[in-house]
Design a protein around this motif. Structure first.
Motif, short mmCIF file in Angstrom:
data_model
loop_
_atom_site.label_atom_id
_atom_site.label_comp_id
_atom_site.label_asym_id
_atom_site.label_seq_id
_atom_site.Cartn_x
_atom_site.Cartn_y
_atom_site.Cartn_z
N PRO A 92 -4.58 91.36 104.64
CA PRO A 92 -3.83 92.35 105.42
C PRO A 92 -4.19 92.29 106.90
CG PRO A 92 -5.42 93.43 103.96
CD PRO A 92 -5.49 91.96 103.68
N MET A 93 -3.20 92.54 107.74
CA MET A 93 -3.38 92.44 109.20
C MET A 93 -4.43 93.42 109.74
SD MET A 93 -1.83 89.93 110.57
CE MET A 93 -1.89 90.27 112.32
N ASP A 94 -4.67 94.52 109.05
CA ASP A 94 -5.69 95.45 109.58
C ASP A 94 -7.09 94.85 109.52
OD1 ASP A 94 -6.08 95.64 106.82
OD2 ASP A 94 -6.04 97.82 106.77
N ARG A 95 -7.22 93.69 108.87
CA ARG A 95 -8.50 92.98 108.82
C ARG A 95 -8.50 91.70 109.65
NH1 ARG A 95 -9.45 93.83 102.44
NH2 ARG A 95 -9.82 96.05 102.55
N ALA A 96 -7.44 91.50 110.43
CA ALA A 96 -7.34 90.29 111.27
C ALA A 96 -8.37 90.35 112.39
CB ALA A 96 -5.94 90.17 111.85
N PRO A 97 -8.91 89.21 112.78
CA PRO A 97 -9.90 89.20 113.85
C PRO A 97 -9.29 89.55 115.21
CG PRO A 97 -9.32 86.97 113.22
CD PRO A 97 -8.63 87.87 112.26
N HIS A 98 -10.03 90.30 115.97
CA HIS A 98 -9.61 90.67 117.33
C HIS A 98 -10.55 90.04 118.34
CE1 HIS A 98 -7.14 94.51 116.18
NE2 HIS A 98 -6.74 93.42 115.56
N ASP A 99 -10.97 88.82 118.05
CA ASP A 99 -11.94 88.14 118.92
C ASP A 99 -11.35 86.95 119.68
OD1 ASP A 99 -11.62 86.35 116.87
OD2 ASP A 99 -13.70 86.39 116.21
N ALA A 103 3.62 93.81 114.15
CA ALA A 103 4.68 92.82 113.92
C ALA A 103 4.46 91.99 112.66
CB ALA A 103 4.80 91.90 115.13
N PHE A 104 3.24 91.88 112.18
CA PHE A 104 2.95 91.03 111.03
C PHE A 104 2.28 91.86 109.94
CE2 PHE A 104 2.90 88.33 114.78
CZ PHE A 104 3.82 87.36 114.41
N THR A 105 2.41 91.40 108.69
CA THR A 105 1.81 92.12 107.57
C THR A 105 0.57 91.43 107.03
OG1 THR A 105 3.24 90.97 105.99
CG2 THR A 105 4.01 93.12 106.82
N ASP A 106 0.51 90.10 107.15
CA ASP A 106 -0.59 89.34 106.55
C ASP A 106 -1.01 88.19 107.44
OD1 ASP A 106 -0.66 90.35 103.52
OD2 ASP A 106 1.43 90.23 104.16
N TRP A 107 -2.24 87.74 107.24
CA TRP A 107 -2.77 86.63 108.03
C TRP A 107 -3.73 85.82 107.19
CZ3 TRP A 107 -7.88 85.57 109.50
CH2 TRP A 107 -8.82 86.51 109.06
N GLN A 108 -4.05 84.62 107.70
CA GLN A 108 -5.12 83.81 107.12
C GLN A 108 -5.68 82.89 108.20
OE1 GLN A 108 -3.60 80.11 104.71
NE2 GLN A 108 -2.65 81.95 103.88
N ALA A 161 -0.07 83.94 110.89
CA ALA A 161 0.40 85.27 110.50
C ALA A 161 1.83 85.23 109.99
CB ALA A 161 0.31 86.23 111.69
N ILE A 162 2.14 86.13 109.05
CA ILE A 162 3.49 86.25 108.50
C ILE A 162 3.86 87.72 108.39
CG2 ILE A 162 3.33 84.12 107.16
CD1 ILE A 162 2.92 85.95 104.66
N ASP A 163 5.15 87.96 108.22
CA ASP A 163 5.65 89.29 107.88
C ASP A 163 6.31 89.14 106.52
OD1 ASP A 163 7.05 91.64 107.47
OD2 ASP A 163 7.68 91.82 109.56
N ARG A 164 5.72 89.74 105.50
CA ARG A 164 6.25 89.63 104.14
C ARG A 164 7.70 90.09 104.04
NH1 ARG A 164 3.10 93.49 101.32
NH2 ARG A 164 1.51 93.35 102.90
#
Length: 79
Positions: A6-13, A57-62, A19-22
């Motif tokens: 989930p994007m709320d756990r994406a790095p902000h560094d 803008a996005f829902t998921d990342w890796q 990233a995608i939007d489901r």
């Protein structure tokens, strides 16, 4: 390949992520959080252009997968 997170756990560094939007299959990008622009209404910045996206803008990342070691590519290719 890694699983989507989930994007709320994406790095902000400032590191680049995928990233995608489901809910919108056409919205996918290589992006990074630009720490110099905190407070920016569009803090996710795209690698290939000057475009940016809002925080939601996005829902998921890796993360990017690890690169193979130097000798692994040669061994993986058929002779």
């Amino acid at each position: 390949m890694n699983s989507w997170r989930p994007m709320d756990r994406a790095p902000h560094d400032g590191r680049w992520i995928i990233a995608i939007d489901r809910h919108d299959p056409d919205r996918r990008a290589v992006i990074r959080w630009d720490p110099r622009r905190c407070g920016d209404a569009r803090p996710w910045h795209v690698a290939s252009c000057e475009h940016s996206y809002p925080q939601d803008a996005f829902t998921d990342w890796q993360p990017f997968p690890d690169c193979p070691a130097c000798g692994e590519k040669a061994r993986a290719e058929p002779a």
